[in-house]
Design a protein around this motif. Sequence first.
Motif, PDB file in Angstrom:
ATOM      1  N   ASN A 201     -31.961 -66.973-120.211  1.00 46.07           N
ATOM      2  CA  ASN A 201     -33.069 -66.681-119.302  1.00 46.07           C
ATOM      3  C   ASN A 201     -34.178 -65.976-120.057  1.00 46.07           C
ATOM      4  N   ASP A 202     -35.424 -66.294-119.711  1.00 47.32           N
ATOM      5  CA  ASP A 202     -36.544 -65.490-120.200  1.00 47.32           C
ATOM      6  C   ASP A 202     -36.669 -64.291-119.262  1.00 47.32           C
ATOM      7  N   SER A 203     -37.516 -63.334-119.626  1.00 45.97           N
ATOM      8  CA  SER A 203     -37.589 -62.095-118.845  1.00 45.97           C
ATOM      9  C   SER A 203     -38.999 -61.842-118.318  1.00 45.97           C
ATOM     10  N   VAL A 204     -39.091 -61.491-117.040  1.00 46.27           N
ATOM     11  CA  VAL A 204     -40.400 -61.162-116.451  1.00 46.27           C
ATOM     12  C   VAL A 204     -40.897 -59.845-117.025  1.00 46.27           C
TER      13      VAL A 204
ATOM     14  N   HIS B 250     -35.325 -62.607-114.018  1.00 49.15           N
ATOM     15  CA  HIS B 250     -35.329 -63.774-114.902  1.00 49.15           C
ATOM     16  C   HIS B 250     -36.632 -64.565-114.783  1.00 49.15           C
ATOM     17  N   ALA B 251     -37.047 -65.156-115.909  1.00 50.14           N
ATOM     18  CA  ALA B 251     -38.191 -66.070-115.911  1.00 50.14           C
ATOM     19  C   ALA B 251     -37.735 -67.394-116.527  1.00 50.14           C
ATOM     20  N   SER B 252     -38.456 -68.464-116.241  1.00 47.46           N
ATOM     21  CA  SER B 252     -38.141 -69.755-116.861  1.00 47.46           C
ATOM     22  C   SER B 252     -38.448 -69.675-118.352  1.00 47.46           C
ATOM     23  N   LEU B 253     -37.772 -70.518-119.138  1.00 43.79           N
ATOM     24  CA  LEU B 253     -37.903 -70.447-120.593  1.00 43.79           C
ATOM     25  C   LEU B 253     -39.358 -70.615-121.040  1.00 43.79           C
ATOM     26  N   GLY B 254     -39.817 -69.677-121.845  1.00 45.61           N
ATOM     27  CA  GLY B 254     -41.187 -69.745-122.353  1.00 45.61           C
ATOM     28  C   GLY B 254     -42.214 -69.185-121.395  1.00 45.61           C
ATOM     29  N   MET B 255     -41.787 -68.782-120.206  1.00 40.43           N
ATOM     30  CA  MET B 255     -42.741 -68.269-119.212  1.00 40.43           C
ATOM     31  C   MET B 255     -42.614 -66.768-119.030  1.00 40.43           C
ATOM     32  N   GLY B 256     -41.839 -66.116-119.892  1.00 47.78           N
ATOM     33  CA  GLY B 256     -41.656 -64.674-119.757  1.00 47.78           C
ATOM     34  C   GLY B 256     -42.032 -63.952-121.028  1.00 47.78           C
ATOM     35  N   LYS B 257     -41.513 -62.732-121.168  1.00 50.90           N
ATOM     36  CA  LYS B 257     -41.892 -61.878-122.298  1.00 50.90           C
ATOM     37  C   LYS B 257     -41.076 -62.170-123.561  1.00 50.90           C
ATOM     38  N   ILE B 258     -40.041 -63.011-123.447  1.00 49.53           N
ATOM     39  CA  ILE B 258     -39.224 -63.291-124.636  1.00 49.53           C
ATOM     40  C   ILE B 258     -39.841 -64.415-125.459  1.00 49.53           C
ATOM     41  N   GLY B 259     -40.159 -65.513-124.817  1.00 49.24           N
ATOM     42  CA  GLY B 259     -40.790 -66.625-125.529  1.00 49.24           C
ATOM     43  C   GLY B 259     -39.800 -67.588-126.145  1.00 49.24           C
ATOM     44  N   LEU B 260     -40.304 -68.745-126.539  1.00 46.40           N
ATOM     45  CA  LEU B 260     -39.427 -69.856-126.918  1.00 46.40           C
ATOM     46  C   LEU B 260     -38.697 -69.706-128.253  1.00 46.40           C
TER      47      LEU B 260
ATOM     48  N   THR C  31     -32.362 -69.584-114.601  1.00 47.21           N
ATOM     49  CA  THR C  31     -33.811 -69.406-114.468  1.00 47.21           C
ATOM     50  C   THR C  31     -34.238 -69.685-113.032  1.00 47.21           C
ATOM     51  N   PRO C  32     -35.309 -69.020-112.593  1.00 48.82           N
ATOM     52  CA  PRO C  32     -35.617 -68.985-111.164  1.00 48.82           C
ATOM     53  C   PRO C  32     -36.187 -70.265-110.572  1.00 48.82           C
ATOM     54  N   LEU C  33     -36.835 -71.109-111.360  1.00 49.21           N
ATOM     55  CA  LEU C  33     -37.460 -72.271-110.729  1.00 49.21           C
ATOM     56  C   LEU C  33     -36.443 -73.355-110.408  1.00 49.21           C
ATOM     57  N   GLY C  34     -35.224 -73.170-110.948  1.00 47.63           N
ATOM     58  CA  GLY C  34     -34.099 -74.026-110.572  1.00 47.63           C
ATOM     59  C   GLY C  34     -34.402 -75.502-110.699  1.00 47.63           C
ATOM     60  N   ASP C  35     -34.053 -76.205-109.651  1.00 51.20           N
ATOM     61  CA  ASP C  35     -34.134 -77.664-109.596  1.00 51.20           C
ATOM     62  C   ASP C  35     -35.365 -78.246-110.272  1.00 51.20           C
ATOM     63  N   LYS C  36     -36.493 -77.610-110.049  1.00 47.97           N
ATOM     64  CA  LYS C  36     -37.750 -78.172-110.525  1.00 47.97           C
ATOM     65  C   LYS C  36     -37.779 -78.258-112.044  1.00 47.97           C
ATOM     66  N   TYR C  37     -37.179 -77.259-112.707  1.00 50.91           N
ATOM     67  CA  TYR C  37     -37.323 -77.169-114.153  1.00 50.91           C
ATOM     68  C   TYR C  37     -36.052 -77.384-114.953  1.00 50.91           C
TER      69      TYR C  37
ATOM     70  N   ASP D 279     -35.761 -80.262-117.315  1.00 53.66           N
ATOM     71  CA  ASP D 279     -36.622 -80.088-118.495  1.00 53.66           C
ATOM     72  C   ASP D 279     -36.078 -79.006-119.419  1.00 53.66           C
ATOM     73  N   GLU D 280     -35.588 -77.914-118.837  1.00 58.26           N
ATOM     74  CA  GLU D 280     -35.086 -76.816-119.675  1.00 58.26           C
ATOM     75  C   GLU D 280     -33.832 -77.238-120.441  1.00 58.26           C
ATOM     76  N   ILE D 281     -32.960 -77.983-119.777  1.00 58.60           N
ATOM     77  CA  ILE D 281     -31.745 -78.474-120.444  1.00 58.60           C
ATOM     78  C   ILE D 281     -32.137 -79.433-121.569  1.00 58.60           C
ATOM     79  N   LYS D 282     -33.099 -80.291-121.264  1.00 57.43           N
ATOM     80  CA  LYS D 282     -33.597 -81.250-122.250  1.00 57.43           C
ATOM     81  C   LYS D 282     -34.204 -80.510-123.451  1.00 57.43           C
ATOM     82  N   LEU D 283     -34.963 -79.484-123.147  1.00 58.46           N
ATOM     83  CA  LEU D 283     -35.626 -78.702-124.198  1.00 58.46           C
ATOM     84  C   LEU D 283     -34.593 -78.036-125.110  1.00 58.46           C
ATOM     85  N   LEU D 284     -33.582 -77.428-124.510  1.00 54.24           N
ATOM     86  CA  LEU D 284     -32.550 -76.753-125.307  1.00 54.24           C
ATOM     87  C   LEU D 284     -31.817 -77.765-126.190  1.00 54.24           C
ATOM     88  N   LYS D 285     -31.483 -78.935-125.609  1.00 52.92           N
ATOM     89  CA  LYS D 285     -30.808 -79.972-126.394  1.00 52.92           C
ATOM     90  C   LYS D 285     -31.713 -80.454-127.522  1.00 52.92           C
ATOM     91  N   HIS D 286     -32.985 -80.573-127.212  1.00 48.55           N
ATOM     92  CA  HIS D 286     -33.963 -81.003-128.224  1.00 48.55           C
ATOM     93  C   HIS D 286     -34.024 -79.984-129.367  1.00 48.55           C
TER      94      HIS D 286
END
Length: 284
Positions: free
Chosen positions: A219-222, A232-242, A263-269, A272-279
């Motif tokens: 999780n990223d952090s607000v 929690h923040a979505s990956l890359g959308m918080g203070k931790i970064g990608l 991450t909080p946006l759940g279904d919507k993201y 993409d987040e799983i894809k990004l991590l695998k990538h």
Amino acid sequence: MKKPLLVGAHMSATGGVHNALYTGQFFKATVIQLFTTNQRRWAGNKITKEEIALWEKAKKETKITHIMSHDSYLINLGSPKKMVLKKSIKAFSEELIRCQLLQIDYLTFHPGSALNSTEKECLDTICKSLLSLKPLIKKKPILLLETTAGQGSNVGYKFEHLAYIIKKVKKNIPIGVCIDTCHIFAAGYDIRTKKEFKNTLKEFDEIIGLNYLYAFHVNDSVFELGSRRDRHASLGMGKIGLECFKFLMTNPKTKYIPKYLETPLGDKYWKDEIKLLKHFGGEK
Ligand SMILES: [Zn+2]
Ligand SMILES: [Zn+2]
């Protein structure tokens, strides 16, 4: 054979635990976390034979492995209040049994809150609670202490807290750690760059031992480093970064450790987040 990347998210078990597996498959997850019961109620679900059959079938069909259950938010195995402690141990035992019926691999839990007691008292109570479970213990699930942000009077925001518990129970209880990236960052461990994350892992290894590290909540952090606030923040959308998440997926010490998004946006993201991590990990 190529080693699979173990990436997934916390999936909803609405309508039955097996649904969490199918939802995971939909998001192309290779691992999942779920609640086996309503996480905001004391009274737990009973797992029926029919549910076990559906669960087993879903496991075969989805090929999802490294399944993790998260315990109820009400449970405090370190509570100084007798009644709450009793209820917590009962609810946790029931959770343990549900995990065994479903052959779940990991049961992750927040160690506990000290409330009006000291941190040391709280840690000792947690150890006692865990040791009281010994007669119920089987090979699975492995109990995973989750690192916390240190909100309120929560213990578990220092690696030393977890090391203390592990040392006292490891002979009798299969125990390990789940690092939540948002929580350790909020607790003051910097993981924003490769260099800083490496240092944090080194510290973890020295105090706890990397052999106890079984999983990550990704999780990223607000809130800022050391804020002691858990949001929690979505990956890359918080203070931790990608960079942190790229490091997690490429460093040989962490690459193949199972990872679960909360991450909080759940279904919507999640897709993409799983894809990004695998990538990041080099998978298409
Ligand atoms: Zn978490
Ligand atoms: Zn959290």
